[in-house]
Design an enzyme around this catalytic site. Structure first.
Site, PDB file in Angstrom:
ATOM      1  N   THR A 188       0.831  -1.208   0.000  1.00 42.66           N
ATOM      2  CA  THR A 188       0.000   0.000   0.000  1.00 42.66           C
ATOM      3  C   THR A 188       0.868   1.262   0.000  1.00 42.66           C
ATOM      4  OG1 THR A 188      -1.331  -1.269   1.551  1.00 42.66           O
ATOM      5  CG2 THR A 188      -1.880   1.062   1.308  1.00 42.66           C
ATOM      6  N   ARG A 216     -13.172  -8.515  -2.322  1.00 40.23           N
ATOM      7  CA  ARG A 216     -12.487  -8.338  -1.034  1.00 40.23           C
ATOM      8  C   ARG A 216     -12.071  -6.872  -0.852  1.00 40.23           C
ATOM      9  NH1 ARG A 216      -7.154  -6.350   0.628  1.00 40.23           N
ATOM     10  NH2 ARG A 216      -6.523  -7.472   2.485  1.00 40.23           N
ATOM     11  N   VAL A 217     -12.307  -6.362   0.337  1.00 35.96           N
ATOM     12  CA  VAL A 217     -11.893  -4.992   0.656  1.00 35.96           C
ATOM     13  C   VAL A 217     -10.935  -5.072   1.838  1.00 35.96           C
ATOM     14  CG1 VAL A 217     -12.687  -2.761   1.543  1.00 35.96           C
ATOM     15  CG2 VAL A 217     -14.010  -3.940  -0.226  1.00 35.96           C
ATOM     16  N   ASP A 219      -7.964  -2.939   4.479  1.00 35.64           N
ATOM     17  CA  ASP A 219      -8.030  -1.870   5.483  1.00 35.64           C
ATOM     18  C   ASP A 219      -7.934  -0.468   4.873  1.00 35.64           C
ATOM     19  OD1 ASP A 219      -5.350  -2.630   4.771  1.00 35.64           O
ATOM     20  OD2 ASP A 219      -4.617  -1.283   6.324  1.00 35.64           O
ATOM     21  N   GLY A 240       0.282  -3.660   4.840  1.00 38.01           N
ATOM     22  CA  GLY A 240       0.344  -5.066   5.240  1.00 38.01           C
ATOM     23  C   GLY A 240      -0.996  -5.753   5.106  1.00 38.01           C
ATOM     24  N   GLY A 242      -4.413  -6.462   5.417  1.00 36.68           N
ATOM     25  CA  GLY A 242      -5.487  -5.565   5.819  1.00 36.68           C
ATOM     26  C   GLY A 242      -6.457  -6.162   6.823  1.00 36.68           C
TER      27      GLY A 242
HETATM   28  N1  GLY Z   1      -3.175  -3.112   3.354  1.00 39.05           N
HETATM   29  C1  GLY Z   1      -3.755  -3.283   2.111  1.00 39.05           C
HETATM   30  C2  GLY Z   1      -4.677  -4.402   2.017  1.00 39.05           C
HETATM   31  O1  GLY Z   1      -4.555  -5.386   2.729  1.00 39.05           O
HETATM   32  O2  GLY Z   1      -5.546  -4.360   1.186  1.00 39.05           O
END
Ligand code: GLY
Length: 327
Positions: A188, A216-217, A219, A240, A242
């Site tokens: 990210t 999928r979403v 963090d 990392g 999420g």
């Molecule tokens: N930190 C980004 C994700 O896991 O989507």
């Protein structure tokens, strides 16, 4: 019930935490004498943060504000096909579709985000549109793309030859379609800035976990998980796995630890400890936080070695730094 000092402190309103009163008994911050303010500052995640910082710094340098700076900074990463975890050329999901998540938050406390959006090169600017031109905070999927089009953005194929080739290879090598737990595959871009006016802003944008389930979403677009800004205290962003960050409400937590008086690195370390508490598989995942407080102090901490961040301020040229890690 008889109130001990500990239970009494636990009942104090959060606002009193600014005075350093509301602390975890095991992690008391040092007594607070406000440090001198250093500004402007930009800090961002990973090696690709250096180019993002440069663009953000340019905005700040000509007197621009932190919100414009963070947006300008991460747009560079979104447009770079060499960065495989953000924007153009990113790893797709397991159906072969690139879906993007982004969030932005400014000094007024207002925020906007988009998730699982397809074909939009700059989801961060779309997140800003959600914040500034709609009554909402988060818009996802087709609705987000529709809004982008209504606002004059182009729908475009974000895949590259490389991203298509890698996907075909991945399909052959992963016939069970199991999402990988990989410590380094969610790079990210999160960028935080403090401007000359003393205002804070943050932006975070990603394609999420490589070969994730469709829909999928992570963090990054969830305010409080992948990004949080409180102009009276500080700002934090995460990188990392999420799912692990969401379980701990990671960035809100970093900011709350700073509110209690912890300096940024300490706040990031305590939030990582909470992530570890909430995720029994923590040894197999990477989570990292970066933070910037109201005084321009910065810090970072991560679970695994390997994470680095880019920092620029008056005294520090735009350089990479390695935070301490738990392992
Ligand atoms: N930190 C980004 C994700 O896991 O989507």
């Amino acid at each position: 019930m008889k109130k001990t000092r500990r239970t009494f402190l636990g009942l104090l309103p959060l606002s009193l935490g600014t005075a350093g009163l509301l602390t975890r008994c095991t992690d008391e911050p040092a007594a607070a004498t406000p440090p001198p303010v250093k500004k402007p500052v930009v800090i961002s995640t990973w090696q690709h943060g250096q180019a993002a910082n440069a663009a953000a710094w340019e905005v700040l340098n000509r007197g621009g504000n932190a919100l414009d700076a963070v947006e300008a900074g991460v747009r560079v990463t979104e447009a770079d096909p060499k960065v495989r975890t953000v924007g153009r050329g990113a790893y797709p999901d397991r159906n072969g579709i690139i879906t993007l998540d982004a969030s932005i938050m400014g000094p007024s406390g207002d925020c906007g985000s988009v998730a699982a959006v397809e074909g939009i090169l700059h989801p961060i600017s779309l997140a800003r549109i959600v914040m500034e031109r709609t009554p909402h905070v988060m818009i996802v999927g087709q609705g987000a793309q529709d809004l982008a089009v209504a606002e004059g953005m182009e729908v475009t194929d974000l895949s590259t030859e490389k991203s298509k080739q890698d996907y075909e290879k991945w399909k052959v090598e992963n016939p069970g379609y199991l999402p990988p737990i990989n410590v380094e595959n969610h790079d990210t871009i999160g960028l935080l800035a403090l401007d000359e006016n003393g205002d804070l802003a943050g932006a975070c944008t990603t394609s999420g976990a490589a070969y994730k389930f469709h829909g999928r979403v992570g963090d990054s677009p969830i305010i409080g998980a992948g990004l949080y800004v409180d102009n009276a205290v500080g700002a934090a962003t995460a990188t990392g796995w999420g799912e692990a960050v969401i379980r701990a409400c990671g960035c809100f937590l970093v900011v709350e630890f700073m509110r209690q008086g912890h300096p940024p690195e300490d706040a990031c370390r305590l939030a990582c400890e909470r992530v570890i508490e909430k995720n029994p598989d923590w040894r197999d995942i990477q989570v990292g936080f970066i933070a910037l407080d109201k005084y321009g102090r910065t810090g970072a901490y991560c679970i695994q070695p390997g994470f680095d961040y880019a920092l620029q301020d008056q005294d520090t040229p735009n350089t990479m730094h390695k935070p301490p890690s738990r392992i």
